[in-house]
Write a protein that holds these residues in place. Sequence first.
Motif, PDB file in Angstrom:
ATOM      1  N   SER A  36     -39.963   4.770 -15.822  1.00 57.07           N
ATOM      2  CA  SER A  36     -39.175   3.611 -16.258  1.00 57.07           C
ATOM      3  C   SER A  36     -37.704   3.990 -16.404  1.00 57.07           C
ATOM      4  CB  SER A  36     -39.715   3.074 -17.590  1.00 57.07           C
ATOM      5  OG  SER A  36     -39.709   4.083 -18.583  1.00 57.07           O
ATOM      6  N   GLU A  37     -37.427   5.258 -16.718  1.00 57.90           N
ATOM      7  CA  GLU A  37     -36.049   5.722 -16.820  1.00 57.90           C
ATOM      8  C   GLU A  37     -35.363   5.690 -15.451  1.00 57.90           C
ATOM      9  OE1 GLU A  37     -38.336   7.079 -20.223  1.00 57.90           O
ATOM     10  OE2 GLU A  37     -38.649   7.365 -18.058  1.00 57.90           O
ATOM     11  N   GLN A  38     -36.103   6.090 -14.410  1.00 52.38           N
ATOM     12  CA  GLN A  38     -35.538   6.034 -13.068  1.00 52.38           C
ATOM     13  C   GLN A  38     -35.269   4.595 -12.652  1.00 52.38           C
ATOM     14  OE1 GLN A  38     -38.091   7.494  -9.919  1.00 52.38           O
ATOM     15  NE2 GLN A  38     -36.414   7.686  -8.462  1.00 52.38           N
ATOM     16  N   VAL A  39     -36.178   3.709 -12.988  1.00 53.95           N
ATOM     17  CA  VAL A  39     -35.996   2.295 -12.675  1.00 53.95           C
ATOM     18  C   VAL A  39     -34.743   1.759 -13.347  1.00 53.95           C
ATOM     19  CG1 VAL A  39     -36.939  -0.021 -13.016  1.00 53.95           C
ATOM     20  CG2 VAL A  39     -38.427   1.830 -12.223  1.00 53.95           C
ATOM     21  N   ALA A  40     -34.570   2.089 -14.618  1.00 55.47           N
ATOM     22  CA  ALA A  40     -33.396   1.619 -15.354  1.00 55.47           C
ATOM     23  C   ALA A  40     -32.106   2.111 -14.706  1.00 55.47           C
ATOM     24  CB  ALA A  40     -33.478   2.076 -16.809  1.00 55.47           C
ATOM     25  N   ALA A  41     -32.090   3.383 -14.288  1.00 58.32           N
ATOM     26  CA  ALA A  41     -30.892   3.948 -13.664  1.00 58.32           C
ATOM     27  C   ALA A  41     -30.609   3.276 -12.317  1.00 58.32           C
ATOM     28  CB  ALA A  41     -31.069   5.453 -13.482  1.00 58.32           C
ATOM     29  N   LEU A  42     -31.651   3.046 -11.531  1.00 58.45           N
ATOM     30  CA  LEU A  42     -31.467   2.408 -10.229  1.00 58.45           C
ATOM     31  C   LEU A  42     -30.975   0.971 -10.380  1.00 58.45           C
ATOM     32  CD1 LEU A  42     -34.658   3.684  -8.344  1.00 58.45           C
ATOM     33  CD2 LEU A  42     -32.296   4.360  -7.909  1.00 58.45           C
ATOM     34  N   ARG A  43     -31.503   0.271 -11.368  1.00 58.19           N
ATOM     35  CA  ARG A  43     -31.064  -1.107 -11.589  1.00 58.19           C
ATOM     36  C   ARG A  43     -29.606  -1.155 -12.035  1.00 58.19           C
ATOM     37  NH1 ARG A  43     -36.262  -3.442 -15.012  1.00 58.19           N
ATOM     38  NH2 ARG A  43     -37.616  -3.918 -13.209  1.00 58.19           N
ATOM     39  N   GLU A  44     -29.203  -0.183 -12.839  1.00 61.14           N
ATOM     40  CA  GLU A  44     -27.836  -0.187 -13.362  1.00 61.14           C
ATOM     41  C   GLU A  44     -26.818   0.228 -12.307  1.00 61.14           C
ATOM     42  OE1 GLU A  44     -25.137   1.951 -16.866  1.00 61.14           O
ATOM     43  OE2 GLU A  44     -27.310   2.291 -16.772  1.00 61.14           O
ATOM     44  N   THR A  48     -40.300  -4.887  -2.821  1.00 62.82           N
ATOM     45  CA  THR A  48     -40.360  -4.356  -4.180  1.00 62.82           C
ATOM     46  C   THR A  48     -40.488  -2.848  -4.089  1.00 62.82           C
ATOM     47  OG1 THR A  48     -41.430  -6.343  -5.069  1.00 62.82           O
ATOM     48  CG2 THR A  48     -41.641  -4.322  -6.346  1.00 62.82           C
ATOM     49  N   LEU A  49     -39.579  -2.139  -4.735  1.00 65.32           N
ATOM     50  CA  LEU A  49     -39.585  -0.674  -4.760  1.00 65.32           C
ATOM     51  C   LEU A  49     -40.152  -0.213  -6.096  1.00 65.32           C
ATOM     52  CD1 LEU A  49     -38.748   2.080  -3.525  1.00 65.32           C
ATOM     53  CD2 LEU A  49     -36.485   1.726  -4.552  1.00 65.32           C
ATOM     54  N   TRP A  50     -41.251   0.559  -6.041  1.00 60.96           N
ATOM     55  CA  TRP A  50     -41.915   1.032  -7.257  1.00 60.96           C
ATOM     56  C   TRP A  50     -41.578   2.488  -7.516  1.00 60.96           C
ATOM     57  CZ3 TRP A  50     -45.299   5.027  -8.222  1.00 60.96           C
ATOM     58  CH2 TRP A  50     -45.960   5.023  -9.455  1.00 60.96           C
ATOM     59  N   ALA A  51     -41.188   2.777  -8.775  1.00 61.24           N
ATOM     60  CA  ALA A  51     -40.956   4.151  -9.217  1.00 61.24           C
ATOM     61  C   ALA A  51     -41.844   4.410 -10.431  1.00 61.24           C
ATOM     62  CB  ALA A  51     -39.493   4.370  -9.579  1.00 61.24           C
ATOM     63  N   ARG A  52     -42.338   5.615 -10.540  1.00 62.50           N
ATOM     64  CA  ARG A  52     -43.265   5.926 -11.623  1.00 62.50           C
ATOM     65  C   ARG A  52     -42.563   5.956 -12.980  1.00 62.50           C
ATOM     66  NH1 ARG A  52     -47.945  10.565 -11.321  1.00 62.50           N
ATOM     67  NH2 ARG A  52     -48.999  10.011 -13.251  1.00 62.50           N
ATOM     68  N   ILE A  88     -48.561  -5.627   2.472  1.00 67.15           N
ATOM     69  CA  ILE A  88     -48.234  -4.331   3.072  1.00 67.15           C
ATOM     70  C   ILE A  88     -47.661  -3.427   1.980  1.00 67.15           C
ATOM     71  CG2 ILE A  88     -46.798  -3.108   4.749  1.00 67.15           C
ATOM     72  CD1 ILE A  88     -46.709  -5.679   6.395  1.00 67.15           C
ATOM     73  N   ARG A  89     -48.213  -2.238   1.873  1.00 63.09           N
ATOM     74  CA  ARG A  89     -47.713  -1.286   0.883  1.00 63.09           C
ATOM     75  C   ARG A  89     -47.407   0.033   1.588  1.00 63.09           C
ATOM     76  NH1 ARG A  89     -51.112  -0.135  -4.520  1.00 63.09           N
ATOM     77  NH2 ARG A  89     -50.701  -2.382  -4.708  1.00 63.09           N
ATOM     78  N   LEU A  90     -46.158   0.471   1.512  1.00 65.69           N
ATOM     79  CA  LEU A  90     -45.752   1.756   2.064  1.00 65.69           C
ATOM     80  C   LEU A  90     -45.887   2.821   0.983  1.00 65.69           C
ATOM     81  CD1 LEU A  90     -42.534   0.777   4.074  1.00 65.69           C
ATOM     82  CD2 LEU A  90     -44.930   0.560   4.715  1.00 65.69           C
ATOM     83  N   LEU A  91     -46.550   3.923   1.309  1.00 67.97           N
ATOM     84  CA  LEU A  91     -46.832   4.980   0.343  1.00 67.97           C
ATOM     85  C   LEU A  91     -45.914   6.166   0.618  1.00 67.97           C
ATOM     86  CD1 LEU A  91     -50.730   4.757   0.599  1.00 67.97           C
ATOM     87  CD2 LEU A  91     -49.241   3.634  -1.081  1.00 67.97           C
ATOM     88  N   ALA A  92     -44.724   6.117   0.049  1.00 69.77           N
ATOM     89  CA  ALA A  92     -43.746   7.189   0.224  1.00 69.77           C
ATOM     90  C   ALA A  92     -43.901   8.185  -0.924  1.00 69.77           C
ATOM     91  CB  ALA A  92     -42.334   6.613   0.271  1.00 69.77           C
ATOM     92  N   ILE A  93     -45.079   8.781  -0.976  1.00 72.04           N
ATOM     93  CA  ILE A  93     -45.496   9.678  -2.051  1.00 72.04           C
ATOM     94  C   ILE A  93     -45.722  11.064  -1.459  1.00 72.04           C
ATOM     95  CG2 ILE A  93     -47.305  10.108  -3.775  1.00 72.04           C
ATOM     96  CD1 ILE A  93     -45.727   7.582  -4.341  1.00 72.04           C
ATOM     97  N   PRO A  94     -45.327  12.166  -2.123  1.00 70.05           N
ATOM     98  CA  PRO A  94     -45.641  13.495  -1.589  1.00 70.05           C
ATOM     99  C   PRO A  94     -47.136  13.637  -1.313  1.00 70.05           C
ATOM    100  CG  PRO A  94     -44.093  13.671  -3.408  1.00 70.05           C
ATOM    101  CD  PRO A  94     -44.525  12.230  -3.354  1.00 70.05           C
ATOM    102  N   MET A  95     -47.468  14.316  -0.237  1.00 69.43           N
ATOM    103  CA  MET A  95     -48.854  14.389   0.221  1.00 69.43           C
ATOM    104  C   MET A  95     -49.801  14.870  -0.863  1.00 69.43           C
ATOM    105  SD  MET A  95     -50.912  13.820   2.669  1.00 69.43           S
ATOM    106  CE  MET A  95     -52.672  13.982   2.424  1.00 69.43           C
ATOM    107  N   VAL A 130     -43.014  -0.886  -1.658  1.00 71.24           N
ATOM    108  CA  VAL A 130     -42.758   0.512  -1.313  1.00 71.24           C
ATOM    109  C   VAL A 130     -43.022   1.336  -2.567  1.00 71.24           C
ATOM    110  CG1 VAL A 130     -41.097   2.215  -0.498  1.00 71.24           C
ATOM    111  CG2 VAL A 130     -41.021  -0.123   0.396  1.00 71.24           C
ATOM    112  N   MET A 131     -44.024   2.200  -2.509  1.00 72.08           N
ATOM    113  CA  MET A 131     -44.330   3.087  -3.629  1.00 72.08           C
ATOM    114  C   MET A 131     -43.620   4.412  -3.430  1.00 72.08           C
ATOM    115  SD  MET A 131     -48.399   2.611  -4.435  1.00 72.08           S
ATOM    116  CE  MET A 131     -48.331   4.086  -5.462  1.00 72.08           C
ATOM    117  N   GLY A 132     -42.764   4.762  -4.385  1.00 72.38           N
ATOM    118  CA  GLY A 132     -42.027   6.012  -4.294  1.00 72.38           C
ATOM    119  C   GLY A 132     -40.554   5.768  -4.085  1.00 72.38           C
ATOM    120  N   ALA A 133     -39.754   6.046  -5.125  1.00 67.51           N
ATOM    121  CA  ALA A 133     -38.321   5.783  -5.062  1.00 67.51           C
ATOM    122  C   ALA A 133     -37.519   7.049  -4.818  1.00 67.51           C
ATOM    123  CB  ALA A 133     -37.854   5.099  -6.350  1.00 67.51           C
ATOM    124  N   GLY A 134     -38.121   7.992  -4.083  1.00 66.91           N
ATOM    125  CA  GLY A 134     -37.359   9.134  -3.615  1.00 66.91           C
ATOM    126  C   GLY A 134     -36.480   8.724  -2.454  1.00 66.91           C
TER     127      GLY A 134
END
Length: 320
Positions: free
Chosen positions: A35-43, A29-33, A72-79, A7-11
């Motif tokens: 690294s700070e957001q990833v760290a916060a989500l993991r914590e 697997t949830l992808w966020a652009r 399969i990749r879900l693109l949860a990205i603003p248009m 899943v691309m986009g951690a909004g």
Amino acid sequence: MTQAIDVMGAGAFGSALAIALSRDGSDVTLWARSSEQVAALRETREVARLPGVILPKELRITSDAGALGAPIRLLAIPMQALAQHLQLLPARGGTALVACCKGIDLSTGLGPTGLIARDAPGCVAAVLTGPSFAADIARGLPTALTLACADAQAGAKLQSALSTETLRLYRSTDPTGAELGGALKNVIAIAAGMVIGAGLGESARAALLTRGYVEMQRLALHMGARPETLAGLSGFGDMVLTATSGLSRNFTFGRALGAGSAPSQGATVEGRATARAVARIAADQGIDMPICTMVSAVLENTLTIEQATAALLARDLREE
């Protein structure tokens, strides 16, 4: 059999889909652009826009593009950012790329599957759309969406892989209709918000939704969509939810404009760019879309809401 999904986009919406699919047993697997957001989500295992929802411990979170390799990749990205992400994070040939955004790309006039076909020609293009709020999906509340893919066989496989006990997907082979329904309803929702914010009443909103739906059909059919698609979840159903709920970003944006207030900053309001794109297409191709055109004019500050209302009411009388 466990299904691997990226899943691309951690909004809110991407996170909600990742939560629902991971909770259902998929290997997600949830992808966020950032690294700070990833760290916060993991914590914290929490998403700010999904209060009270905890990310499943099995859900992986990363900002590393190399970690993305699911079929399969879900693109949860603003248009308006989709094309950039397709180029930054290319997918292997054969990967199913499922757009989870709603709108029309301003620079090309293409919808999500059109961008996928252009930038990832070896991949399967599909769109997931319909009446849904991220919080409902994340909390496991019953939700129905449309999964549209021109390849019927690929669409059936995606429908099976992405449906859960509470997330029910209906299959379509009309991605053009599905994505136009999802895009155009945001413009109508902004208009409905303007009506309520300006104090024009519920009867006016009902009239606007009815005539707005006609405009949605008019453009979609002109672009080759099937009428039954617009009558389904991705058209009529999505319009009803988005244009009547205070939880809708497009509706609340329009309501603030109608009341003369400054809309809240930061939230993605896809209907703003879509209104501009639709007005351009309507003018270029001679399609009568007065409501969408008026919304664009108000957003461009070339008309006030009062002037747009007067212009719509002054149109020639006609048969329904």
